[in-house]
Design a protein around this motif. Structure first.
Motif, PDB file in Angstrom:
ATOM      1  N   ALA A 158       0.821  -1.205   0.000  1.00 17.08           N
ATOM      2  CA  ALA A 158       0.000   0.000   0.000  1.00 17.08           C
ATOM      3  C   ALA A 158       0.857   1.257   0.000  1.00 17.08           C
ATOM      4  N   ALA A 159       1.999   1.217   0.708  1.00 16.53           N
ATOM      5  CA  ALA A 159       2.876   2.382   0.757  1.00 16.53           C
ATOM      6  C   ALA A 159       3.420   2.716  -0.629  1.00 16.53           C
ATOM      7  N   VAL A 160       3.785   1.691  -1.394  1.00 13.98           N
ATOM      8  CA  VAL A 160       4.281   1.934  -2.747  1.00 13.98           C
ATOM      9  C   VAL A 160       3.146   2.414  -3.648  1.00 13.98           C
ATOM     10  N   ALA A 161       1.990   1.745  -3.571  1.00 13.25           N
ATOM     11  CA  ALA A 161       0.861   2.110  -4.433  1.00 13.25           C
ATOM     12  C   ALA A 161       0.372   3.525  -4.155  1.00 13.25           C
ATOM     13  N   ALA A 162       0.450   3.957  -2.896  1.00 16.41           N
ATOM     14  CA  ALA A 162       0.007   5.305  -2.536  1.00 16.41           C
ATOM     15  C   ALA A 162       1.061   6.367  -2.810  1.00 16.41           C
ATOM     16  N   GLY A 163       2.235   5.960  -3.270  1.00 13.96           N
ATOM     17  CA  GLY A 163       3.277   6.913  -3.595  1.00 13.96           C
ATOM     18  C   GLY A 163       4.069   7.420  -2.413  1.00 13.96           C
ATOM     19  N   LEU A 164       4.005   6.716  -1.271  1.00 14.85           N
ATOM     20  CA  LEU A 164       4.759   7.169  -0.102  1.00 14.85           C
ATOM     21  C   LEU A 164       6.253   6.948  -0.299  1.00 14.85           C
ATOM     22  N   VAL A 165       6.601   5.837  -0.926  1.00 10.97           N
ATOM     23  CA  VAL A 165       7.986   5.502  -1.241  1.00 10.97           C
ATOM     24  C   VAL A 165       8.005   4.795  -2.599  1.00 10.97           C
ATOM     25  N   PRO A 166       9.152   4.796  -3.274  1.00 11.59           N
ATOM     26  CA  PRO A 166       9.219   4.055  -4.532  1.00 11.59           C
ATOM     27  C   PRO A 166       9.543   2.587  -4.351  1.00 11.59           C
ATOM     28  N   LEU A 167       9.997   2.210  -3.141  1.00 10.32           N
ATOM     29  CA  LEU A 167      10.482   0.849  -2.920  1.00 10.32           C
ATOM     30  C   LEU A 167      10.130   0.399  -1.503  1.00 10.32           C
ATOM     31  N   ALA A 168       9.682  -0.850  -1.386  1.00 17.40           N
ATOM     32  CA  ALA A 168       9.426  -1.436  -0.078  1.00 17.40           C
ATOM     33  C   ALA A 168       9.933  -2.869  -0.081  1.00 17.40           C
ATOM     34  N   ILE A 169      10.195  -3.376   1.116  1.00 16.13           N
ATOM     35  CA  ILE A 169      10.708  -4.738   1.262  1.00 16.13           C
ATOM     36  C   ILE A 169       9.737  -5.531   2.125  1.00 16.13           C
ATOM     37  N   GLY A 170       9.205  -6.600   1.546  1.00 15.43           N
ATOM     38  CA  GLY A 170       8.311  -7.484   2.283  1.00 15.43           C
ATOM     39  C   GLY A 170       8.912  -8.864   2.435  1.00 15.43           C
ATOM     40  N   THR A 171       8.087  -9.796   2.876  1.00 16.09           N
ATOM     41  CA  THR A 171       8.456 -11.209   2.899  1.00 16.09           C
ATOM     42  C   THR A 171       7.360 -11.983   2.183  1.00 16.09           C
ATOM     43  N   ASP A 172       7.705 -13.195   1.751  1.00 15.56           N
ATOM     44  CA  ASP A 172       6.758 -14.007   0.992  1.00 15.56           C
ATOM     45  C   ASP A 172       6.983 -15.472   1.336  1.00 15.56           C
ATOM     46  N   ALA A 173       6.016 -16.057   2.063  1.00 13.12           N
ATOM     47  CA  ALA A 173       6.065 -17.479   2.392  1.00 13.12           C
ATOM     48  C   ALA A 173       4.930 -18.249   1.732  1.00 13.12           C
ATOM     49  N   GLY A 174       3.965 -17.523   1.141  1.00 14.69           N
ATOM     50  CA  GLY A 174       2.856 -18.186   0.463  1.00 14.69           C
ATOM     51  C   GLY A 174       2.147 -17.271  -0.515  1.00 14.69           C
ATOM     52  N   GLY A 175       2.817 -16.154  -0.819  1.00 14.67           N
ATOM     53  CA  GLY A 175       2.223 -15.172  -1.723  1.00 14.67           C
ATOM     54  C   GLY A 175       2.117 -13.796  -1.121  1.00 14.67           C
ATOM     55  N   PRO A 197      19.783 -13.608   1.125  1.00 16.44           N
ATOM     56  CA  PRO A 197      19.913 -14.189   2.467  1.00 16.44           C
ATOM     57  C   PRO A 197      18.772 -13.752   3.381  1.00 16.44           C
ATOM     58  N   TYR A 198      18.363 -14.661   4.261  1.00 16.53           N
ATOM     59  CA  TYR A 198      17.240 -14.419   5.167  1.00 16.53           C
ATOM     60  C   TYR A 198      17.781 -14.345   6.590  1.00 16.53           C
ATOM     61  N   GLY A 199      17.355 -13.322   7.340  1.00 15.83           N
ATOM     62  CA  GLY A 199      17.834 -13.149   8.701  1.00 15.83           C
ATOM     63  C   GLY A 199      19.158 -12.398   8.706  1.00 15.83           C
ATOM     64  N   PRO A 200      19.719 -12.220   9.926  1.00 20.72           N
ATOM     65  CA  PRO A 200      19.178 -12.622  11.221  1.00 20.72           C
ATOM     66  C   PRO A 200      17.854 -11.916  11.507  1.00 20.72           C
ATOM     67  N   GLY A 201      17.022 -12.631  12.283  1.00 21.77           N
ATOM     68  CA  GLY A 201      15.708 -12.085  12.564  1.00 21.77           C
ATOM     69  C   GLY A 201      14.896 -13.005  13.431  1.00 21.77           C
ATOM     70  N   PHE A 202      13.595 -12.855  13.383  1.00 20.64           N
ATOM     71  CA  PHE A 202      12.692 -13.650  14.198  1.00 20.64           C
ATOM     72  C   PHE A 202      12.710 -15.115  13.758  1.00 20.64           C
ATOM     73  N   ALA A 203      12.445 -16.001  14.699  1.00 22.51           N
ATOM     74  CA  ALA A 203      12.248 -17.404  14.350  1.00 22.51           C
ATOM     75  C   ALA A 203      11.093 -17.503  13.365  1.00 22.51           C
ATOM     76  N   GLU A 204      11.268 -18.336  12.359  1.00 25.75           N
ATOM     77  CA  GLU A 204      10.363 -18.361  11.210  1.00 25.75           C
ATOM     78  C   GLU A 204       9.428 -19.570  11.272  1.00 25.75           C
ATOM     79  N   PRO A 205       8.097 -19.347  11.288  1.00 30.41           N
ATOM     80  CA  PRO A 205       7.167 -20.479  11.307  1.00 30.41           C
ATOM     81  C   PRO A 205       7.056 -21.207   9.972  1.00 30.41           C
ATOM     82  N   PHE A 206       7.526 -20.581   8.900  1.00 29.85           N
ATOM     83  CA  PHE A 206       7.396 -21.174   7.559  1.00 29.85           C
ATOM     84  C   PHE A 206       8.731 -21.813   7.174  1.00 29.85           C
ATOM     85  N   PHE A 207       8.938 -23.045   7.578  1.00 31.14           N
ATOM     86  CA  PHE A 207      10.237 -23.684   7.435  1.00 31.14           C
ATOM     87  C   PHE A 207      10.635 -23.826   5.960  1.00 31.14           C
ATOM     88  N   GLY A 208      11.745 -23.192   5.598  1.00 33.35           N
ATOM     89  CA  GLY A 208      12.286 -23.346   4.266  1.00 33.35           C
ATOM     90  C   GLY A 208      11.455 -22.740   3.152  1.00 33.35           C
TER      91      GLY A 208
END
Length: 455
Positions: A158-175, A197-208
């Motif tokens: 939503a931040a990118v679509a609304a023009g707040l920033v040109p770039l955002a970083i998300g995560t994707d474990a199922g879409g 590379p993933y992490g360091p960060g929170f323990a991940e419930p979506f293994f692999g």
């Protein structure tokens, strides 16, 4: 809302050339975020830290450094560590958590000159397809505040679509970083597992399964961010170098699968829009054959969902037993299910996951690029887990998510780009998928297809 004047690559060029400073760019992004509070896309800001980081970028440039993302303002999803920032996963359990260091991807973005201007909303533990959380409430769709941008990377999209920033970083474990971009009309890229590379960060419930996923208005900005973040790192044993060179796009074997070989309901506007898009691409000279992946009998998302439930239960089951009310009720149900699954249930889900990976691998021995829907419907009210009906059929709470999870289980790269809108102007997306490790080829193909669709 006011759109940024430039793409990420234009901002980087202007800041590098001294036409504008990183500090001025950061101030402008912070002002846009402030003006868009009602969207609830950005849940944490730290202006002093942001402006200090931007000033550091300006100093590096004065010292003669050359960086690819000079001064580009970035939103980072609320489940990725950004050192010194509050990062909560949208959960009361982490309401006061301060990330002790950057995730490797964020470290690399900052090294490339990007400036973090805020933390983007996610559903709790990034575990549902609507971006609402116990800490921050609902994130709204930029075109209609009664609707959801989807989830779980709804804030960054939503931040990118609304023009707040040109770039955002998300995560994707199922879409999570393909469906929200499809719903708001921007691009979202899920790299091959391990490419970033993933992490360091929170323990991940979506293994692999989970990956760092850039979101931007177009494929060129996504590619710019990907190149800044990609590459093996010894701190992540799953990280891997991928193919360095893209193949000649003119020689690609391209397939189109209207329903990804699944018995999935699709709204007419999406089905017709995808068919029209593919016809335009074929008319422009792309050789496209209609072909579906072949899945083992009984392969559905239900068969693999015990992995998510069990992962959540393993991480948060003890806290759930102490106080279920601390969780989002929808996440609490998933944890409760996870606590009830047996070891053999989870093993069967792992077997199903492996079968999906093998089926996709067989498909990509004869196809280089697959075109498919990203979503079967447009956005729906944020008060619901999903639309009531899709394609004239009653829809399950996960009916909107049917076309993305198998890609994660096969660990393939995939990108969603805008390809149409309904009569109300709500967007949907074309998903482009390639074999594992062919991320750069996929990005080149997506950029070419994007140009054809914009012509």
């Amino acid at each position: 809302m006011t759109k940024p004047a430039h793409s990420a690559r234009d901002i980087a060029a202007d800041v590098s050339a001294g036409r504008i400073s990183a500090v001025e760019t950061a101030k402008a992004a912070l002002a846009r975020i402030e003006a868009a509070k009602a969207l609830n896309a950005v849940v944490t800001i730290d202006p002093a830290r942001t402006l200090a980081d931007a000033a550091t970028v300006d100093a590096r440039l004065r010292d003669g450094e050359t960086v690819s993302l000079a001064g580009v303002p970035v939103i980072v999803k609320d489940n990725i560590w950004v050192g010194g920032w509050r990062v909560t996963q949208g959960s009361r359990l982490f309401a006061d958590f301060i990330a002790p260091q950057d995730a490797i991807a964020i470290e690399r973005l900052r090294r490339a000159g990007a400036v973090v201007v805020g933390i983007g909303a996610t559903s709790e533990f990034a575990s549902k397809g609507v971006t609402t959380s116990p800490l921050y409430g609902p994130t709204r769709h930029p075109q209609n505040p009664a609707l959801t941008p989807g989830g779980s990377s709804g804030g960054p999209a939503a931040a990118v679509a609304a023009g707040l920033v040109p770039l955002a970083i998300g995560t994707d474990a199922g879409g999570s970083s393909r469906r929200p971009p499809a719903h708001v009309g921007v691009a979202g890229f899920k790299p091959s597992y391990g490419a970033i590379p993933y992490g360091p960060g929170f323990a991940e419930p979506f293994f692999g399964l989970s990956v760092i996923a850039p979101i931007a208005a177009d494929v060129a900005d996504i590619a710019l961010a990907f190149e800044a973040m990609a590459g093996v790192d010894a701190r992540d044993p799953d990280s891997a170098n991928i193919a360095q060179d893209a193949v000649d796009i003119s020689g690609l074997r391209i397939a189109f699968s209207p329903r990804l070989g699944l018995d999935a309901a699709v709204d007419d506007v999406v089905a017709n829009g995808l068919a029209s898009t593919v016809a335009r691409l074929a008319a422009a000279g792309l050789p496209i054959a209609q072909r579906d992946p072949v899945w083992p009998p009984g392969t559905t998302e239900d068969a693999i969902m015990p992995l998510q439930h069990a992962g959540l239960a393993a991480l948060y089951g003890d806290a759930f037993r102490k106080d279920p009310a601390v969780f989002d009720p929808d996440i609490a149900k998933q944890i409760e299910r996870g606590l009830a699954w047996s070891g053999s249930d989870v093993a069967r889900a792992l077997i199903a996951s492996t079968s999906i990976a093998h089926a996709f691998a067989a498909f990509f021995t004869e196809v280089d690029v697959l075109l498919a829907p990203t979503v079967p419907c447009v956005a729906w009210p944020f008060t619901q887990l999903g639309p009531d009906m899709i394609g004239g059929r009653p829809a399950s709470p996960r009916g909107h998510a049917v076309f993305t999870p198998f890609v994660n289980h096969a660990r393939l790269p995939a990108i969603s780009i805008p390809c149409g809108r309904d009569k109300a102007g709500l967007p949907f997306g074309l998903q482009i998928i390639a074999r594992r490790g062919q991320d750069r080829t996929l990005l080149c193909a997506a950029r070419y297809i994007e140009a054809l669709l914009r012509a």
